[in-house]
Scaffold this motif. Structure first.
Motif, PDB file in Angstrom:
ATOM      1  N   LEU A   1     -27.028   1.268   8.261  1.00 55.65           N
ATOM      2  CA  LEU A   1     -26.002   0.371   8.777  1.00 55.65           C
ATOM      3  C   LEU A   1     -24.659   0.486   8.062  1.00 55.65           C
ATOM      4  N   ALA A   2     -24.694   0.753   6.750  1.00 60.82           N
ATOM      5  CA  ALA A   2     -23.470   0.693   5.956  1.00 60.82           C
ATOM      6  C   ALA A   2     -22.337   1.579   6.488  1.00 60.82           C
ATOM      7  N   PRO A   3     -22.618   2.830   6.871  1.00 55.69           N
ATOM      8  CA  PRO A   3     -21.523   3.677   7.362  1.00 55.69           C
ATOM      9  C   PRO A   3     -20.838   3.105   8.607  1.00 55.69           C
ATOM     10  N   ASP A   4     -21.549   2.248   9.348  1.00 52.67           N
ATOM     11  CA  ASP A   4     -20.952   1.625  10.532  1.00 52.67           C
ATOM     12  C   ASP A   4     -20.338   0.265  10.236  1.00 52.67           C
TER      13      ASP A   4
ATOM     14  N   SER B   1     -30.728 -10.808  10.859  1.00 56.96           N
ATOM     15  CA  SER B   1     -29.584 -10.791  11.762  1.00 56.96           C
ATOM     16  C   SER B   1     -28.726  -9.575  11.495  1.00 56.96           C
ATOM     17  N   LEU B   2     -28.195  -9.032  12.576  1.00 58.42           N
ATOM     18  CA  LEU B   2     -27.285  -7.897  12.485  1.00 58.42           C
ATOM     19  C   LEU B   2     -25.873  -8.465  12.409  1.00 58.42           C
ATOM     20  N   VAL B   3     -25.184  -8.153  11.304  1.00 56.05           N
ATOM     21  CA  VAL B   3     -23.846  -8.737  11.109  1.00 56.05           C
ATOM     22  C   VAL B   3     -22.860  -7.668  10.654  1.00 56.05           C
ATOM     23  N   GLU B   4     -21.597  -7.867  11.006  1.00 54.11           N
ATOM     24  CA  GLU B   4     -20.536  -7.033  10.428  1.00 54.11           C
ATOM     25  C   GLU B   4     -20.579  -7.283   8.931  1.00 54.11           C
ATOM     26  N   ASP B   5     -20.367  -6.243   8.099  1.00 55.66           N
ATOM     27  CA  ASP B   5     -20.506  -6.530   6.663  1.00 55.66           C
ATOM     28  C   ASP B   5     -19.447  -7.514   6.166  1.00 55.66           C
TER      29      ASP B   5
ATOM     30  N   ASP C   1     -33.359 -18.420   1.021  1.00 57.43           N
ATOM     31  CA  ASP C   1     -32.911 -17.256   0.248  1.00 57.43           C
ATOM     32  C   ASP C   1     -32.255 -16.295   1.223  1.00 57.43           C
ATOM     33  N   CYS C   2     -31.054 -15.813   0.908  1.00 63.06           N
ATOM     34  CA  CYS C   2     -30.376 -14.883   1.812  1.00 63.06           C
ATOM     35  C   CYS C   2     -30.025 -13.602   1.072  1.00 63.06           C
ATOM     36  N   TRP C   3     -30.327 -12.479   1.684  1.00 68.79           N
ATOM     37  CA  TRP C   3     -30.015 -11.185   1.087  1.00 68.79           C
ATOM     38  C   TRP C   3     -29.916 -10.139   2.179  1.00 68.79           C
ATOM     39  N   THR C   4     -29.338  -8.981   1.852  1.00 70.95           N
ATOM     40  CA  THR C   4     -29.249  -7.928   2.857  1.00 70.95           C
ATOM     41  C   THR C   4     -30.272  -6.842   2.534  1.00 70.95           C
ATOM     42  N   ALA C   5     -30.818  -6.244   3.593  1.00 68.26           N
ATOM     43  CA  ALA C   5     -31.894  -5.260   3.427  1.00 68.26           C
ATOM     44  C   ALA C   5     -31.447  -3.889   3.910  1.00 68.26           C
ATOM     45  N   THR C   6     -31.944  -2.855   3.238  1.00 64.16           N
ATOM     46  CA  THR C   6     -31.724  -1.485   3.711  1.00 64.16           C
ATOM     47  C   THR C   6     -33.089  -0.850   3.969  1.00 64.16           C
ATOM     48  N   ALA C   7     -33.121   0.081   4.908  1.00 65.32           N
ATOM     49  CA  ALA C   7     -34.379   0.745   5.251  1.00 65.32           C
ATOM     50  C   ALA C   7     -34.778   1.673   4.107  1.00 65.32           C
TER      51      ALA C   7
END
Ligand code: ADP
Ligand code: MG
Length: 367
Positions: free
Chosen positions: A184-187, A319-323, A346-352
């Motif tokens: 997701l990060a590159p987008d 949720s899919l969010v703009e960074d 608890d909120c955090w962002t996940a990477t595959a």
């Protein structure tokens, strides 16, 4: 080889909830969070297990392992050894120390991570070579028959088969897989995870009840599994009709999301995620207020889409969010939870991340 360290990740399912036990498609990613098993073979016939996350040390004679004999967290480990031995694999005594950072019981599949790490550890150190799909099936058998939880094959498959920066499209009927880029990060995007901390209520009974509904509906409609239906609208009693509508539509959504991801059209999956949540809330009836409030809050704060992930009745929302919107969405969820009198999430962002692996060997690079 007498000892080693093995890690297996928890998972998040992007979409395809309650489709796996209907022979359908699922689309999970592995998390950076893992369960780690440090394993050493023993010369006797004793399985000794302890965990940094749980009380008690278990010492069990291999010959005495049987469903119903072991309860609590040790059953997930002992069940794997039992299932392997049941299928004729020569697994002897082991000492296993469990440690990890997958939250327990949060719907991120710490149970499958524990089973998968155990399966990989005891087979590799015993010289038993089984492919990853077979290990997933053994781990599932442990959870179904030894722990007594009638789960599908998704969680164990995700933990054992997933790849870094990819989502795993899995056909649970054929076990065919496709690794679809999910980076997701590159987008300029992020996957925001909200662990609602909602206490699980009636989970086991409700999960089994949903399975029974699906099985009954498939019987009435004379199909091997709900996956075989083309239309979500079927002539059935109301509750069964709604269960079927969820499963058939959800299965189609998995394929639609996979196709969008293949085409690099990541933002467009948002509405499908939210549609999945609506279906799980209204037709499948597996959400709780915490999950619904979290989804509504992030969507109102600008998320492209959001849904519960895992079996439901608590656990997490993704949720899919703009960074650039991660902070606003996080603040919105926290405010909404406080307003509703829920415990702080608890909120955090996940990477595959990557699937299960041996963790104590330095990889050798060939030039
Ligand atoms: P989830 O798989 O979503 O985390 P489950 O209820 O299926 O939730 O599995 C959680 C259970 O798995 C825990 O209650 C515990 O019995 C077992 N478990 C998972 N990770 C560990 C660990 N690190 N140590 C001991 N037990 C664990
Ligand atoms: Mg589990």
């Amino acid at each position: 080889m007498r000892d080693g360290v093995f890690e297996a990740p928890g998972r998040i399912n992007l979409i395809g909830e309650h489709t796996d036990y209907n022979d359908g498609f699922v689309l999970p990613i592995a998390l950076p969070h893992v369960v780690r098993v440090t394993a050493a073979r023993r010369d006797d016939d004793v399985l000794r297990v302890e965990s940094r996350q749980a009380d008690g040390v278990a010492e069990l004679r291999l010959a005495h392992l049987a469903p119903g004999v072991v309860t609590g967290w040790v059953a997930y480990v002992a069940g794997v050894v039992w299932a392997l031995r049941e299928e004729g694999h020569p697994i002897g005594g082991f000492g296993l120390v469990v440690d990890g950072n997958v939250p327990l019981g949060a719907g991120l599949s710490s149970s499958a991570a524990l089973e998968s790490a155990t399966a990989l550890a005891v087979t590799e150190l015993s010289g038993v070579s089984l492919d990853r799909r077979s290990l997933a099936r053994i781990a599932q058998r442990a959870e179904n028959d030894f722990v007594g939880m009638p789960c599908g094959i998704m969680d164990q498959s995700a933990s054992l088969l997933a790849r870094e920066r990819h989502a795993l499209l899995l056909d649970t009927r054929t076990m065919a897989t496709e690794h679809i880029p999910f980076d997701l990060a590159p987008d300029g995007l992020a996957l925001l995870v909200v662990d609602t901390k909602a206490p699980h209520r009636l989970v086991d009974g409700e999960y089994a009840a949903r399975r029974r509904d699906c099985h009954r509906a498939a019987e009435l409609l004379s199909v091997p599994a709900l996956r075989d239906l083309d239309s979500p609208d079927q002539d059935l009693p109301d509750r069964l009709a709604r269960r079927v509508r969820h499963v058939v539509a959800e299965n189609a959504r998995v394929l639609a999301v996979a196709e969008l991801l293949r085409g690099g059209r990541i933002r467009e999956i948002g509405p499908l995620l939210t549609a999945s949540h609506t279906s799980l809330r209204d037709d499948y009836e597996v959400t709780v207020p915490e999950l619904d409030v979290a989804v509504d809050a992030v969507v109102a704060a600008g998320a492209l889409g959001a849904r519960m992930t895992g079996g439901g009745f608590g656990g997490c929302v993704i949720s899919l969010v703009e960074d650039t919107a991660v902070e606003a969405c996080t603040a919105a969820v926290k405010a909404a939870f406080a307003e509703n009198g829920f415990a702080a999430p608890d909120c955090w962002t996940a990477t595959a991340s990557s699937g299960a692996r041996r963790a104590d060997l330095v990889p050798t690079t060939t030039v």
